[in-house]
Design an enzyme around this catalytic site. Structure first.
Site, PDB file in Angstrom:
ATOM      1  N   SER A 138       0.833  -1.196   0.000  1.00 27.63           N
ATOM      2  CA  SER A 138       0.000   0.000   0.000  1.00 27.63           C
ATOM      3  C   SER A 138       0.871   1.251   0.000  1.00 27.63           C
ATOM      4  O   SER A 138       1.748   1.411  -0.841  1.00 27.63           O
ATOM      5  CB  SER A 138      -0.959  -0.052   1.201  1.00 27.63           C
ATOM      6  OG  SER A 138      -1.897   0.990   1.159  1.00 27.63           O
ATOM      7  N   ASP A 165       0.371  -4.152  -4.069  1.00 30.08           N
ATOM      8  CA  ASP A 165      -0.711  -3.183  -4.236  1.00 30.08           C
ATOM      9  C   ASP A 165      -0.276  -1.776  -3.800  1.00 30.08           C
ATOM     10  O   ASP A 165      -0.917  -1.149  -2.943  1.00 30.08           O
ATOM     11  CB  ASP A 165      -1.965  -3.620  -3.470  1.00 30.08           C
ATOM     12  CG  ASP A 165      -3.234  -3.436  -4.316  1.00 30.08           C
ATOM     13  OD1 ASP A 165      -3.126  -3.342  -5.551  1.00 30.08           O
ATOM     14  OD2 ASP A 165      -4.334  -3.391  -3.734  1.00 30.08           O
ATOM     15  N   HIS A 240      -7.388  -5.058  -1.359  1.00 25.59           N
ATOM     16  CA  HIS A 240      -6.189  -4.357  -0.933  1.00 25.59           C
ATOM     17  C   HIS A 240      -5.638  -4.852   0.402  1.00 25.59           C
ATOM     18  O   HIS A 240      -4.423  -4.869   0.605  1.00 25.59           O
ATOM     19  CB  HIS A 240      -6.524  -2.864  -0.837  1.00 25.59           C
ATOM     20  CG  HIS A 240      -5.358  -1.981  -0.597  1.00 25.59           C
ATOM     21  ND1 HIS A 240      -4.327  -1.829  -1.506  1.00 25.59           N
ATOM     22  CD2 HIS A 240      -5.053  -1.172   0.458  1.00 25.59           C
ATOM     23  CE1 HIS A 240      -3.446  -0.973  -1.031  1.00 25.59           C
ATOM     24  NE2 HIS A 240      -3.856  -0.563   0.155  1.00 25.59           N
TER      25      HIS A 240
END
Length: 320
Positions: A138, A165, A240
């Site tokens: 992230s 991600d 996610h």
């Protein structure tokens, strides 16, 4: 002059079943919690390490926005069991810090690794800092790319960069550094790169929440800027936060469960998939064993979840 080659989907002959990267490895693993100040550590750390005597490549793992390092324990135990020492600094807790401060803090941890890591490891276990890789999830993925681009002036080189991600902001909020701008300019990163994306990351969890990995700022944009050698894998049916432990505790853990669109399948399979892609990438980029990564490219069905697209581009050898 070097040219770019796209790896063809050829049969890969292996003495070992390539799907083993998606399962628990052969090494016993222990986890160590380190408080700030221990051996001059600038941040609290979680360390995941084999207990078997030996020297192992080192991974600096960078957590995502609003995530505690302990939320990644299941994933990182899997990776460490294949022969890697992982240092995960808790760069901040909520309320968050600026991304530039996060990068600075991560760079300080990198400077600490050569003297601070080995004294914390089990007897006769050493971390090979000459084989240091960055892995980030992230916002931590953006931090990993930022460090590889020289932000924060990290004191060590990197053997590989892996973004799980990765997210660089939203249409309304684009914090510095603006590493995706302009999108047409490739990253000036010499290390090989793997980008792992999620199919559900660009989707909202509810009508009142925003996507956790919005279009234009997610894995697709990151991979567009990657130069060979690079790889891109997308877990179609997962979201996610699906690499985290099943039920992260506390209010922060609850937030991670409800803020993002989650997949319907077991998170265990997503963790196995992501750990396997990380391991296969590090075997190729750090340990010069491309067979596992090539095998996944040739036959993505060996992964425990659906992967699409699957892209693997090697840098061609230079010719006069």
């Amino acid at each position: 002059m070097a040219t770019v080659e796209v790896k063809e989907r050829k049969t890969v002959s292996m003495a070992v079943d390539p799907s083993t990267v998606f399962e628990t490895g052969k090494f016993e693993v222990t986890s160590i919690t380190v408080k700030t100040g221990i051996f001059s550590a600038s941040k609290p750390l979680f360390i995941f390490t084999p207990t078997n005597p030996g020297s192992y490549p080192v991974i600096l793992f960078l957590h995502g926005f609003c995530c505690m390092g302990s939320f990644y324990s299941d994933l990182l135990n899997l990776i460490a069991s294949h022969g890697y020492v992982i240092a995960l600094p808790q760069l901040y807790v909520m309320p968050t810090t600026s991304e530039m401060q996060e990068i600075k803090s991560a760079s300080e941890v990198i400077g600490w690794l050569p003297s601070g890591l080995d004294p914390l490891l089990p007897t006769n276990v050493k971390g090979d800092i000459s084989k240091l890789s960055l892995v980030g999830h992230s916002r931590g993925g953006k931090t990993a790319f930022s460090l590889a681009l020289g932000y924060g002036r990290p004191s060590l080189p990197f053997s590989a960069v892996i973004g799980i991600d990765p997210v660089a902001g939203t249409k309304c909020f684009q914090p510095e550094p603006h590493i995706l701008n302009p999108i047409s300019d490739p990253f000036n990163i010499s290390a090989p790169i793997t980008v792992i994306g999620t199919g559900l990351g660009p989707m909202s969890a509810s009508p009142v929440t925003c996507p956790c990995a919005p279009k234009g700022f997610n894995h697709v944009a990151f991979f567009k800027k990657c130069k060979p050698t690079c790889a891109h894998f997308v877990t179609v049916d997962y979201g996610h936060m699906d690499i985290l432990n099943d039920n992260p505790p506390g209010i922060t853990g609850l937030f991670t469960n409800i803020a993002c669109k989650n997949g319907k399948g077991p998170r265990e399979l997503m963790r196995k998939c992501c750990s396997g892609l990380v391991i296969a990438s590090l075997k190729a980029f750090v340990e010069n064993d491309e067979s596992f990564l090539n095998a996944i490219y040739v036959d993505p069905s060996i992964a425990p979840v659906d992967l699409n697209p699957v892209v693997l581009i090697y840098k061609a050898t230079s010719s006069p």
